[in-house]
Design an enzyme around this catalytic site. Structure first.
Site, PDB file in Angstrom:
ATOM      1  N   GLY A   1     -60.788 -15.339 -25.819  1.00 31.14           N
ATOM      2  CA  GLY A   1     -60.606 -15.927 -27.347  1.00 31.14           C
ATOM      3  C   GLY A   1     -59.684 -17.001 -26.849  1.00 31.14           C
TER       4      GLY A   1
ATOM      5  N   CYS B   1     -60.965 -13.166 -19.612  1.00 33.11           N
ATOM      6  CA  CYS B   1     -60.550 -14.481 -19.730  1.00 33.11           C
ATOM      7  C   CYS B   1     -59.157 -14.596 -20.554  1.00 33.11           C
ATOM      8  CB  CYS B   1     -61.717 -14.992 -20.793  1.00 33.11           C
ATOM      9  SG  CYS B   1     -61.693 -16.871 -20.556  1.00 33.11           S
TER      10      CYS B   1
ATOM     11  N   HIS C   1     -66.650 -13.735 -18.600  1.00 35.26           N
ATOM     12  CA  HIS C   1     -67.109 -12.833 -19.576  1.00 35.26           C
ATOM     13  C   HIS C   1     -68.088 -11.922 -19.383  1.00 35.26           C
ATOM     14  CE1 HIS C   1     -64.703 -15.104 -23.193  1.00 35.26           C
ATOM     15  NE2 HIS C   1     -64.736 -15.947 -22.270  1.00 35.26           N
TER      16      HIS C   1
ATOM     17  N   GLU D   1     -69.069  -9.452 -20.881  1.00 28.71           N
ATOM     18  CA  GLU D   1     -69.774  -8.984 -21.978  1.00 28.71           C
ATOM     19  C   GLU D   1     -70.782  -9.717 -22.613  1.00 28.71           C
ATOM     20  OE1 GLU D   1     -67.048 -10.631 -22.044  1.00 28.71           O
ATOM     21  OE2 GLU D   1     -66.611 -11.328 -23.804  1.00 28.71           O
TER      22      GLU D   1
END
Ligand code: GLN
Length: 191
Positions: A47, A79, A170, A172
């Site tokens: 984020g 991140c 990332h 995910e």
């Protein structure tokens, strides 16, 4: 079954929840310090690290989280989550602090435009990983007890300590469960 809390103040929460559930974990959203006691592990998502930092302080979660992680609660940071776990940020946003869990120096937004948003396969200590980079940070130096587990060329993009795992990319977002599976192994062996 292990119980994982995904820090849900800002950023890419849902993809972590889905991936961890697919791997068999029980997942809750972490927003309050009181919820920490029931968790076996914590994920700090990507984020904007300065926003996550500000919200952790507004929600009075920063001290409790720092304490739990210092006492060995396993954590995965991706991140912005990696930045949040570092002891030192080279180029913080004004007033930005970090939790200081992993002895390392990080630089935000370290990769140029070309790889601002890129997906590529990289080598890691756990085999090849398909990694998505979005304004990703770089680890520029690591301290004692920190193992480098992933590199992109010469640059460090993944680190691990006895209780923490952090990657610049990332995992995910790509459907590649390598990093999350490794994290759940760490949680299981510390539970
Ligand atoms: N550049 C962001 C930061 O400083 C991190 C980007 C991300 O998490 N995708 O927090």
């Amino acid at each position: 079954m292990v119980r994982i809390g995904v820090l849900a103040l800002q950023g890419g929460v849902r993809e972590h929840v889905e991936m961890l559930e697919d791997l068999g974990a029980e997942v809750t959203l972490l927003r309050r310090a009181a919820e920490l006691a029931s968790l076996d592990g914590v994920v700090i998502p990507g984020g904007e690290s300065s926003t996550i930092d500000r919200l952790m302080r507004i929600f009075s979660l920063d001290d409790a989280l720092r304490t739990a992680l210092h006492h060995g609660t396993p954590v995965l940071g991706t991140c912005a989550g990696l930045i949040t776990l570092a002891t030192e940020i080279v180029d913080p946003a004004p007033g930005q602090r970090s939790l200081g869990i992993i002895p390392m120096r990080v630089r935000r937004n370290a990769f140029g435009r070309q790889v601002d948003s890129a997906v590529e396969t990289i080598d890691s200590a756990y085999g090849q990983v398909t990694a998505a980079y979005i304004r990703a940070p770089e680890v520029v130096a690591v301290g004692e007890g920190v193992r480098v587990i992933a590199t992109k060329g010469e640059r460090i993009v993944g680190v691990e300590t006895d209780s923490a795992l952090a990657v610049s990319f990332h995992p995910e977002l790509t459907g590649d469960t390598t990093i999350h599976a490794r994290f759940l192994d760490k949680v299981a062996s510390s539970a």
